[in-house]
Design a protein around this motif. Structure first.
Motif, PDB file in Angstrom:
ATOM      1  N   ILE A 279      49.139  49.241  43.932  1.00  0.00           N
ATOM      2  CA  ILE A 279      49.034  47.973  42.836  1.00  0.00           C
ATOM      3  C   ILE A 279      48.394  48.345  41.630  1.00  0.00           C
ATOM      4  O   ILE A 279      48.936  48.301  40.454  1.00  0.00           O
ATOM      5  N   TRP A 280      47.239  49.150  41.797  1.00  0.00           N
ATOM      6  CA  TRP A 280      46.658  49.687  40.551  1.00  0.00           C
ATOM      7  C   TRP A 280      47.635  50.536  39.847  1.00  0.00           C
ATOM      8  O   TRP A 280      47.814  50.317  38.448  1.00  0.00           O
TER       9      TRP A 280
ATOM     10  N   LEU B  47      43.884  48.696  33.598  1.00  0.00           N
ATOM     11  CA  LEU B  47      44.679  47.816  34.715  1.00  0.00           C
ATOM     12  C   LEU B  47      45.239  46.563  33.904  1.00  0.00           C
ATOM     13  O   LEU B  47      46.460  45.981  34.324  1.00  0.00           O
ATOM     14  N   ALA B  48      44.819  46.063  32.919  1.00  0.00           N
ATOM     15  CA  ALA B  48      45.049  45.035  31.958  1.00  0.00           C
ATOM     16  C   ALA B  48      44.251  44.969  30.877  1.00  0.00           C
ATOM     17  O   ALA B  48      43.508  45.683  30.540  1.00  0.00           O
TER      18      ALA B  48
ATOM     19  N   ILE C  60      41.865  40.107  50.570  1.00  0.00           N
ATOM     20  CA  ILE C  60      41.938  40.254  49.015  1.00  0.00           C
ATOM     21  C   ILE C  60      42.626  38.861  48.837  1.00  0.00           C
ATOM     22  O   ILE C  60      43.855  38.504  49.148  1.00  0.00           O
ATOM     23  N   GLY C  61      42.255  37.977  48.013  1.00  0.00           N
ATOM     24  CA  GLY C  61      42.741  36.708  47.824  1.00  0.00           C
ATOM     25  C   GLY C  61      41.671  35.446  47.517  1.00  0.00           C
ATOM     26  O   GLY C  61      40.540  35.741  47.463  1.00  0.00           O
ATOM     27  N   PRO C  62      42.055  34.393  47.472  1.00  0.00           N
ATOM     28  CA  PRO C  62      43.392  33.879  47.833  1.00  0.00           C
ATOM     29  C   PRO C  62      44.318  34.243  46.685  1.00  0.00           C
ATOM     30  O   PRO C  62      43.665  33.987  45.413  1.00  0.00           O
ATOM     31  N   VAL C  63      45.442  34.748  46.717  1.00  0.00           N
ATOM     32  CA  VAL C  63      46.474  34.887  45.527  1.00  0.00           C
ATOM     33  C   VAL C  63      47.629  33.535  45.825  1.00  0.00           C
ATOM     34  O   VAL C  63      48.031  33.555  46.941  1.00  0.00           O
ATOM     35  N   CYS C  64      47.870  33.229  44.327  1.00  0.00           N
ATOM     36  CA  CYS C  64      48.631  32.049  44.622  1.00  0.00           C
ATOM     37  C   CYS C  64      50.194  32.597  44.243  1.00  0.00           C
ATOM     38  O   CYS C  64      50.270  33.480  43.576  1.00  0.00           O
TER      39      CYS C  64
ATOM     40  N   ILE D 190      37.502  40.789  42.124  1.00  0.00           N
ATOM     41  CA  ILE D 190      38.276  40.118  40.838  1.00  0.00           C
ATOM     42  C   ILE D 190      39.036  41.438  40.083  1.00  0.00           C
ATOM     43  O   ILE D 190      40.067  41.019  39.788  1.00  0.00           O
ATOM     44  N   VAL D 191      38.513  42.567  40.251  1.00  0.00           N
ATOM     45  CA  VAL D 191      39.173  43.808  39.707  1.00  0.00           C
ATOM     46  C   VAL D 191      40.686  43.713  40.474  1.00  0.00           C
ATOM     47  O   VAL D 191      41.859  43.842  39.796  1.00  0.00           O
ATOM     48  N   ASN D 192      40.878  43.594  41.895  1.00  0.00           N
ATOM     49  CA  ASN D 192      41.939  43.861  42.586  1.00  0.00           C
ATOM     50  C   ASN D 192      42.840  42.576  42.309  1.00  0.00           C
ATOM     51  O   ASN D 192      43.965  42.980  42.283  1.00  0.00           O
ATOM     52  N   VAL D 193      41.973  41.445  42.095  1.00  0.00           N
ATOM     53  CA  VAL D 193      43.071  40.142  41.873  1.00  0.00           C
ATOM     54  C   VAL D 193      43.816  40.194  40.546  1.00  0.00           C
ATOM     55  O   VAL D 193      44.899  39.716  40.654  1.00  0.00           O
TER      56      VAL D 193
END
Length: 332
Positions: free
Chosen positions: A7-8, A40-41, A295-299, A318-321
């Motif tokens: 993902i990264w 990452l962003a 990891i999440g919750p992811v919407c 937070i970094v991972n999300v």
């Protein structure tokens, strides 16, 4: 973890703009530096400039290259207010109300995403899921063809034989308290698509219940059974089966006894819970007892990616999300 490494790397290849509306919160400050350092962003923090700078100094966080926006002094506040008013005027919105609402950092951040000034948003370190969903549903709305917004957790269990080398997706664990059969079918399809498109998995989706293939008769079972039928009708190309108990879903020996004709049973890597109570309890049990990474919750289901955090999250969470949100934005 191989999953987050991938993902990264995907986030780094096509860097997106992610807004953190809880910009004054310390974990977000620490996370923003890590996000910047790892490419990452491009992060925007929303909040009072002086408060953010003071806290960053106390935390020894370097804010170089990180954008900070204060709704109270932003040169875009007037256009955001006008746009929000236009979107909501048929529901009784006034300019005066819009002025107050859009200055809320969560609404301001959501407007940034709506109007293309950010590609995605991550919130929830100090706000509830409902706080995120309200502006999301009012402003971003659902993606075309999607009837319900839902969430999933990525559960990674060290040394586990279940799922994909210990990784499973759990849904819905944060958004829908008591989904209808139709909503449950939509959640199953959305999570299968997420598994395939975001993580490169071959999804095998188990519709969980306290019954396996008709072993019990109850209205709660009927809902899961109907949802399974609907999901199969809508997406016959996906491997979705149920209703089934958890052990039948992931343990091959049990699956052979309880659901011998199911290609999902014993092999499930996507678990769809019948309601929010079961999903929330289930992911936390696995997280605590199995020492799993949750990891999440992811919407999923929004027209543009906005994602929730647990209020107990760490800066690393937070970094991972944020990385996941950036990859979601790449796919829109």
């Amino acid at each position: 973890m191989e999953l987050m490494k991938n993902i990264w790397e995907a986030a780094q290849r096509d860097r997106k703009r992610i807004v953190l509306p809880e910009g004054e919160e310390e974990r977000n400050l620490v996370a923003s530096q890590k996000i910047k350092e790892n490419g990452l962003a491009d992060v925007t923090l929303v909040g009072n400039l002086e408060v953010i700078k003071r806290k960053a100094t106390d935390l020894k966080v370097n804010l170089d290259g990180i954008n900070i926006v204060d709704p109270e002094t932003s040169d875009k506040i007037n256009s955001y207010v006008q746009e929000f008013y236009e979107m909501r005027k048929n529901k009784g919105m006034t300019i005066e109300k819009a002025e107050k609402i859009v200055r809320d950092p969560l609404y301001y951040g959501t407007m940034m995403v709506k109007l293309g000034d950010a590609d995605g948003m991550v919130s929830g370190a100090i706000h509830t899921t409902g706080d995120l969903l309200r502006p999301g549903l009012q402003i971003i709305k659902t993606a075309p063809g999607v009837s319900v917004v839902s969430s999933f957790f990525i559960m990674v269990v060290p040394g586990s034989e279940y799922g994909d080398e210990g990784m499973l997706l759990f849904s819905d664990c944060a958004v829908n308290p008591n989904p209808t059969a139709e909503q449950l079918a939509s959640i199953a399809i959305a999570t299968a698509e997420t598994a395939k498109n975001l993580f490169g998995m071959s999804p095998k989706v188990a519709m969980l219940s306290f019954s396996t293939m008709g072993s019990a008769d109850h209205e709660l079972v009927d809902k899961v059974r109907k949802a399974t039928e609907l999901a199969k009708e809508l997406r016959p190309d996906l491997s979705i089966d149920g209703e089934m108990q958890l052990d039948a879903a992931i343990v091959s020996k049990v699956a052979k006894q309880k659901a011998p004709n199911s290609e999902v049973a014993g092999n499930a890597n996507v678990l769809i819970f019948p309601d929010l109570q079961a999903g929330n309890i289930g992911y936390k049990l696995v997280q605590r007892f199995a020492k799993a990474e949750a990891i999440g919750p992811v919407c999923q289901g929004f027209a543009k990616p906005i994602n929730d955090l647990s209020r107990g999250c760490s800066a690393e969470d937070i970094v991972n999300v944020v990385a996941i949100t950036a990859v979601q934005a790449q796919n829109i």
